[in-house]
Write a protein that holds these residues in place. Structure first.
Motif, PDB file in Angstrom:
ATOM      1  N   PHE A 114      -6.053  20.648 -12.698  1.00  0.00           N
ATOM      2  CA  PHE A 114      -5.388  19.891 -11.634  1.00  0.00           C
ATOM      3  C   PHE A 114      -6.415  19.286 -10.697  1.00  0.00           C
ATOM      4  O   PHE A 114      -6.275  18.148 -10.236  1.00  0.00           O
ATOM      5  N   ARG A 144       4.040  15.445 -10.089  1.00  0.00           N
ATOM      6  CA  ARG A 144       4.302  15.823 -11.477  1.00  0.00           C
ATOM      7  C   ARG A 144       3.150  16.670 -12.035  1.00  0.00           C
ATOM      8  O   ARG A 144       3.374  17.654 -12.740  1.00  0.00           O
ATOM      9  N   LEU A 145       1.925  16.278 -11.706  1.00  0.00           N
ATOM     10  CA  LEU A 145       0.775  17.060 -12.181  1.00  0.00           C
ATOM     11  C   LEU A 145       0.802  18.454 -11.578  1.00  0.00           C
ATOM     12  O   LEU A 145       0.500  19.445 -12.251  1.00  0.00           O
ATOM     13  N   PHE A 152       3.873   1.489  -1.171  1.00  0.00           N
ATOM     14  CA  PHE A 152       4.501   1.581  -2.494  1.00  0.00           C
ATOM     15  C   PHE A 152       3.550   2.223  -3.505  1.00  0.00           C
ATOM     16  O   PHE A 152       3.915   3.146  -4.246  1.00  0.00           O
ATOM     17  N   VAL A 153       2.307   1.743  -3.487  1.00  0.00           N
ATOM     18  CA  VAL A 153       1.284   2.280  -4.385  1.00  0.00           C
ATOM     19  C   VAL A 153       1.084   3.769  -4.131  1.00  0.00           C
ATOM     20  O   VAL A 153       1.063   4.590  -5.058  1.00  0.00           O
ATOM     21  N   LEU A 154       0.980   4.106  -2.855  1.00  0.00           N
ATOM     22  CA  LEU A 154       0.776   5.499  -2.471  1.00  0.00           C
ATOM     23  C   LEU A 154       1.942   6.364  -2.971  1.00  0.00           C
ATOM     24  O   LEU A 154       1.744   7.465  -3.492  1.00  0.00           O
ATOM     25  N   LEU A 207      -7.008  10.717 -10.053  1.00  0.00           N
ATOM     26  CA  LEU A 207      -5.883   9.998  -9.465  1.00  0.00           C
ATOM     27  C   LEU A 207      -6.319   9.336  -8.148  1.00  0.00           C
ATOM     28  O   LEU A 207      -5.981   8.187  -7.863  1.00  0.00           O
ATOM     29  N   SER A 233       0.835  -1.202   0.000  1.00  0.00           N
ATOM     30  CA  SER A 233       0.000   0.000   0.000  1.00  0.00           C
ATOM     31  C   SER A 233       0.867   1.247   0.000  1.00  0.00           C
ATOM     32  O   SER A 233       0.586   2.220  -0.717  1.00  0.00           O
ATOM     33  N   ILE A 260      -5.818  -4.272  -2.683  1.00  0.00           N
ATOM     34  CA  ILE A 260      -4.900  -4.829  -1.678  1.00  0.00           C
ATOM     35  C   ILE A 260      -5.697  -5.254  -0.437  1.00  0.00           C
ATOM     36  O   ILE A 260      -5.464  -6.309   0.149  1.00  0.00           O
ATOM     37  N   LEU A 305       4.014   5.849  -5.537  1.00  0.00           N
ATOM     38  CA  LEU A 305       4.022   6.076  -6.990  1.00  0.00           C
ATOM     39  C   LEU A 305       2.910   7.030  -7.416  1.00  0.00           C
ATOM     40  O   LEU A 305       3.109   7.890  -8.258  1.00  0.00           O
ATOM     41  N   PHE A 306       1.723   6.876  -6.825  1.00  0.00           N
ATOM     42  CA  PHE A 306       0.652   7.815  -7.176  1.00  0.00           C
ATOM     43  C   PHE A 306       1.003   9.232  -6.744  1.00  0.00           C
ATOM     44  O   PHE A 306       0.692  10.202  -7.433  1.00  0.00           O
ATOM     45  N   PHE A 338      -3.031  -1.302 -11.478  1.00  0.00           N
ATOM     46  CA  PHE A 338      -2.072  -0.338 -10.959  1.00  0.00           C
ATOM     47  C   PHE A 338      -0.978  -0.015 -11.980  1.00  0.00           C
ATOM     48  O   PHE A 338      -0.700   1.153 -12.273  1.00  0.00           O
ATOM     49  N   LEU A 342      -5.737   0.479  -3.795  1.00  0.00           N
ATOM     50  CA  LEU A 342      -5.624   0.168  -2.363  1.00  0.00           C
ATOM     51  C   LEU A 342      -6.730  -0.808  -1.935  1.00  0.00           C
ATOM     52  O   LEU A 342      -6.517  -1.702  -1.123  1.00  0.00           O
ATOM     53  N   ILE A 377      -0.209   3.543 -13.712  1.00  0.00           N
ATOM     54  CA  ILE A 377       1.045   4.263 -13.465  1.00  0.00           C
ATOM     55  C   ILE A 377       1.812   4.488 -14.766  1.00  0.00           C
ATOM     56  O   ILE A 377       2.328   5.583 -15.025  1.00  0.00           O
ATOM     57  N   VAL A 397       3.114  10.841  -9.319  1.00  0.00           N
ATOM     58  CA  VAL A 397       2.315  11.359 -10.437  1.00  0.00           C
ATOM     59  C   VAL A 397       1.638  12.662 -10.023  1.00  0.00           C
ATOM     60  O   VAL A 397       1.603  13.634 -10.783  1.00  0.00           O
ATOM     61  N   ALA A 398       1.119  12.685  -8.782  1.00  0.00           N
ATOM     62  CA  ALA A 398       0.435  13.894  -8.311  1.00  0.00           C
ATOM     63  C   ALA A 398       1.397  15.066  -8.267  1.00  0.00           C
ATOM     64  O   ALA A 398       1.049  16.186  -8.680  1.00  0.00           O
ATOM     65  N   LEU A 422       7.018  11.469 -17.313  1.00  0.00           N
ATOM     66  CA  LEU A 422       7.874  10.823 -16.311  1.00  0.00           C
ATOM     67  C   LEU A 422       8.500   9.556 -16.881  1.00  0.00           C
ATOM     68  O   LEU A 422       9.551   9.117 -16.424  1.00  0.00           O
ATOM     69  N   LEU A 473      -6.251   5.476  -7.056  1.00  0.00           N
ATOM     70  CA  LEU A 473      -5.550   5.078  -5.831  1.00  0.00           C
ATOM     71  C   LEU A 473      -6.472   4.241  -4.946  1.00  0.00           C
ATOM     72  O   LEU A 473      -6.089   3.190  -4.443  1.00  0.00           O
TER      73      LEU A 473
END
Lengths: 671, 378
Positions: free
Chosen positions: B279, A34-35, A23-25, B286, A21, B297, A27-28, B320, B294, B324, A31-32, B333, B290
């Protein structure tokens, strides 16, 4: 349900879910972030780039100024040339690969190339070459590459005739991918006439482009662009390349305007309120049209000059107003058709014309009125005479003996006169053009006073007209010989030669015409003037140019009187050299000249050309009417052999035409 | 108790609303966004949003079926389905149609599908089955990982040969995600890291094709050749950035409306969305992704058996990694690797694959509670 296996133990996984969880958070969050960077921090920059993508400044063309003669006749204007372009992918779809990058079939339309070839009357060879070119351009096209040569238009015909345009229009449905683009082309209705004076226009060369559009030009701010390139030259633009077209380029050119248009990624314009809302102010800049110019030259007079010069291969004629310095005619032969050089009929035609013109031994691209300097011969004698009168070196009424030759020292060859003149005073020496008298005059006066007078009359100096590159000519003085050679180099022979307009003396026909105008008007030397006014489109003068004084020469009235009388007798006296052209109705004063050209044989040249170049130059310089001068005229028949026989009659015809035009125009109201 | 009662009661008591609502929300926003994205496109592209609705309805029905069959049936057929997937991948080389230089599609009459999409699901099933039977108290060594690695490497290699590096990469990442659930000796982790450190640069220098290398170069130098290879990433960034905080509004984003975005329905729907909604909208989207990931999981953590847990992690990781990679590539990216945005991009095969993944999550989720005792009681 008994087939199902028993439940397995999941304890092994338990510890991992938290880390997954996180890790997922993580990476997201990346992205956030970057946005945030793109939209919040860079938002304004990207919005500006987006705006730049869709709003394009579209150039609004301007029209080049029109040239008119003194009577309002159009000498140069613009006409429309219709150029035919083709889009390779639309004209020859069979040249495209069958599928685009997504595997979809690229639109399968019939080829229109055969029809294009038919309407444009292409030769089979031409057609074959074009289709090979298209196939090469389209071989690797995959349906999305916007930069592909397959999508780029090809220019296949320039300046096509109206018949073909209407035929293209008629078969429009069968001619997919063909576009006819109208472009303005400079048009000279009188073709060759006054071509050296008018000049022509041609594409900017590499050096000029490098000057106006240096590296990185596109990225300069607008006002900096304005400074480097005030006239807004662009690639493939044409500009004045000679004559008035070049000298008055900044007035004639005008300035392009622009308009903001909303455009999509495929270059298509979008209109309507939704699109217009996206435009920011200022939305438009109107183009500034080029200024129209009023020239002083007279087309009809020039036409007469052209007719009179038909018997001769090469020469120059200048006619100027004695009281203003305005040029009524500026004529150089052979000339060229500026239409051929200015893009009418296409680039290939212009290239071919240039090649032909530059290969011509009679040098049609040279403006002989100002770019060529020639020995003036006897037309120079009035200036020598004035120098003698000024310095009182010689009694003008005393006679000198002419035996047809004179010997200076026993070792040198005798100097010859045209014939035996017997006893001549200055008056007779001028009207009968006796060299022996002028040798004696030169001996008495010496070189420098002669050079001083000639220079005062503007000879041997650039006149300041600078429509075409001006030759300065040369009036040698003792100092000149010292500088050029050495102090001991000078000898009397140079003075003798100079006095009769030979040796190192050279002048341009334009200089001579201005100098004779000064003799005619009593000593006022004007700067020659070709453009008299800038006009609005309706022909109303916006700015008029005054005549410009170059020098005020002090000549004693009795000296002037003597000179005028002598010049009158060149034509009017039975013994005058130009008595053959005498016309009781025309009050002309002038001087003939037959000048040795200083010929050097060139073994590489054609024998006929060599013979031509060995002949003497024929001159006639005159003013009219001799008692109240209005115009001065200089005729040079290059290698015409004899001034009285060849140059004087031309001048006479021009003067006659001038008088006729004056009379007819006086009876009609001015346009 | 009749099967019907069980189904209904299971539906009533155990239906996973969180999963359903998040997935439905994404699909709906996706359709609306496709409408905006293709509003200026020419036919047939301008009707893509309708097609997407048909796919969602059809795929939804199929997903309902997938969700209703107890997932342990899938465990039984796991290797069989996996084998079937491998066969279709081989068939691609024989029957496949070349598009843009690679063979990915098989056509059955008018309908084309991409076997590589469905293989993702089959791989999840096969790996979950392997994990299910391979419970250990001790950490695994390198030797123990050979079998699952081969299971993943075979389809990945076939897909990479198509060549479709993006999908092969997703398969690899799904494999790693499931692998990360397992207990592995620390030394082995080190060895794996060492192997990767050698294998990845080697592959990048020798294994990649010309256009793949060009994409990497283009990504490293994003301002070069904007008219050519960098067109899509460049204009994608402009569109996203130009959306600023609140966006231009629905169908008002100029870069899409003026056709600067290409592939706006397949690989680049997100820039359209970000330009329209700014944004704020992008962040909301986003957040939904997420939440979905989650939640998957969470489903795995409450699964009753190893198969269910691995299935949930596999399905969740599929969503996921797609999300990504797609978001990474449109924001610059990551380099361009043709990966779709789940439920947002138009695409029959990829859309259906994601819906099946969600159906499998639903399946595991519905069978996590005490109901299982009822279900399997005789």
């Amino acid at each position: 349900m008994s087939v199902l296996v028993p439940r397995s133990d999941v304890a092994e996984f338990r510890k991992r879910y938290k880390w997954m969880s996180l890790f997922v958070l993580a990476l997201f969050s990346a992205v956030a972030v970057r946005l945030f960077q793109l939209q919040i921090l860079g938002g304004d920059d990207y919005a500006a780039m987006a705006h730049e993508n869709i709003v394009r400044r579209v150039t609004i063309q301007t029209a080049r100024g029109i040239l008119r003669d003194s009577q309002g006749k159009i000498l140069a204007s613009s006409r429309t040339s219709y150029d035919v372009y083709i889009a390779p992918m639309k004209v020859l779809p069979s040249a495209l690969p069958q599928r685009n990058h997504r595997g979809n079939r690229i639109a399968d339309a019939p080829d229109s190339l055969p029809k294009v070839a038919e309407v444009l009357r292409m030769t089979p060879d031409e057609r074959e070459r074009l289709s090979i070119r298209i196939r090469e351009a389209c071989a690797s096209y995959d349906g999305r590459d916007k930069g592909s040569p397959c999508g780029r238009q090809i220019l296949i015909r320039e300046d096509v005739s109206r018949d073909i345009i209407s035929e293209l229009e008629q078969h429009r449905n069968e001619l997919a991918g063909v576009e006819v683009v109208p472009t303005p082309i400079r048009f000279y209705p009188y073709k060759h006439l006054a071509s050296h004076l008018l000049g022509y226009i041609s594409e900017l060369d590499v050096d000029a482009l490098a000057k106006y559009r240096p590296d990185g030009y596109e990225s300069l701010p607008t006002d900096e662009k304005e400074r480097v390139n005030p006239l807004g030259y662009d690639r493939r633009d044409r500009w004045g390349a000679g004559g008035v077209e070049r000298a008055w380029e900044s007035h004639l050119r005008g300035k392009r305007g622009w308009e903001k248009r909303v455009v999509d990624a495929w270059g298509k314009y979008r209109t309507g309120p939704a699109a217009e809302r996206l435009l920011d102010a200022p939305q438009k800049q109107e183009p500034l049209p080029g200024r129209n110019l009023r020239l002083s030259v007279d087309v009809e007079l020039t036409q007469t000059i052209e007719k009179s010069m038909i018997p001769y291969r090469s020469g120059a004629v200048v006619v100027t107003e004695t009281r203003t310095g305005r040029l009524l005619a500026l004529y150089s032969k052979p000339n060229f058709d500026p239409n051929d050089l200015s893009g009418g009929g296409g680039r290939a035609k212009a290239r071919e014309a240039f090649t032909r013109l530059y290969a011509d031994p009679y040098r049609p691209m040279l403006d002989k009125t100002m770019s060529g300097a020639y020995p003036p011969g006897s037309t120079f004698k009035p200036f020598s005479a004035l120098a003698a009168l000024d310095s009182h070196s010689l009694n003008p009424d005393a006679t000198q003996r002419c035996d047809g030759f004179i010997r200076y020292g026993s070792k040198t060859k005798p100097l010859r006169c045209t014939h035996v003149h017997g006893s001549v005073n200055m008056h007779a020496a001028i009207s009968q053009s006796c060299n022996i008298f002028f040798f004696k005059l030169a001996e008495a006066t010496t070189l420098d006073p002669i050079a001083k007078v000639a220079s005062a009359f503007g000879l041997g100096q650039r006149s300041g007209l600078s429509l075409n590159p001006e030759a300065s000519g040369r009036i040698p003085s003792r100092a000149w010989y010292t500088l050029r050679h050495s102090a001991n180099y000078f000898h009397k022979g140079f003075t003798l030669n100079a006095a009769i307009g030979q040796g190192d003396v050279t002048v341009t026909p334009l200089q001579l015409a201005m100098a004779y105008a000064a003799i005619a008007n009593g000593g006022t030397l004007y700067e020659p003037q070709a453009v008299v006014a800038i006009e609005t489109a309706d022909g109303v003068p916006m700015q008029e140019f005054e005549s410009r004084l170059k020098n005020k020469i002090a000549i004693q009235p009795d000296h002037l009187q003597r000179l005028h009388n002598a010049l009158r007798d060149v034509i009017n006296s039975d013994e005058g050299t130009a008595n053959a052209i005498h016309d009781r109705t025309l009050d002309v004063a002038g001087k003939t000249g037959t000048a040795q050209p200083g010929f050097h044989p060139n073994p590489n040249e054609d024998a006929k050309i060599q013979w031509f170049r060995s002949r003497n130059h024929a001159w006639f310089a005159a003013f009219y009417p001799s008692h109240a001068p209005e115009i001065s005229i200089v005729v040079l028949v290059e290698h015409g052999e004899s001034g009285p026989q060849h140059a004087a009659p031309v001048a006479m015809q021009v003067i006659r035409e001038y008088q006729r035009l004056k009379a007819t125009r006086a009876s009609k109201p001015k346009p | 108790m009749s099967a019907r009662d069980t189904l209904l009661s299971r539906f009533r008591d155990n239906f996973d609303w969180v999963l359903f609502v998040t997935a439905s929300a994404l699909a709906m926003i996706g359709v609306i966004n496709l409408y905006s994205a293709t509003s200026v496109a020419r036919a047939p592209l301008n009707e893509v949003y309708l097609q997407q609705i048909y796919w969602l309805v059809g795929g939804g029905l199929f997903s309902a079926f997938v969700a209703s069959v107890d997932y342990r049936h899938y465990e039984r057929y796991g290797y069989f389905l996996y084998g079937f997937g491998i066969v279709t991948l081989v068939l691609v080389f024989i029957l496949g149609r070349e598009v843009n230089g690679s063979s990915r599609w098989i056509y059955l009459g008018p309908i084309g599908f991409q076997p590589s999409e469905f293989v993702k699901i089959f791989l999840v099933l096969a790996l979950a089955k392997y994990v299910n039977t391979d419970a250990r108290a001790e950490g695994r060594t390198l030797k123990d990982l050979i079998a699952p690695t081969l299971i993943a490497a075979l389809p990945a290699a076939l897909i990479a040969l198509q060549p479709d590096l993006g999908t092969a990469l997703i398969l690899g990442l799904i494999f790693l995600s499931i692998l990360s659930m397992l207990r592995i000796q620390r030394r082995t982790v080190g060895q794996l890291g060492f192997l990767a450190a050698i294998a990845i640069p080697t592959f990048m220098s020798f294994g990649m094709l010309g256009f793949q290398q060009k994409r990497i170069e283009a990504w490293l130098d994003p301002d070069k050749d904007i008219a050519g290879i960098n067109w899509d990433p460049h204009h994608s960034r402009i569109a996203i950035g130009a959306g600023k905080t609140w966006g231009a509004g629905f169908m008002q984003g100029t870069q899409n409306q003026f056709r600067f975005l290409h592939e706006q329905h397949s690989d680049f729907p997100f820039p359209v969305f970000a330009e329209d909604w700014g944004f704020a909208g992008a962040l909301l989207l986003l957040a939904i992704y997420l939440l979905l990931v989650l939640w998957s999981i969470h489903i795995a953590s409450s699964a009753k058996d190893r198969f269910g847990a691995a299935l949930a992690i596999g399905s969740g990781s599929l969503i996921f990694w797609h999300a990504i990679f797609n978001l990474g590539m449109v924001t610059g990216l990551l380099p361009i690797v043709g990966v779709t945005l789940p439920l947002f991009s138009y695409g029959g095969s990829s859309g259906l694959t994601v819906m099946i993944a969600i159906a499998l999550l639903m399946n595991v989720s519905m069978r996590r509670s005490s109901l299982s005792t009822i279900t399997f009681a005789r």
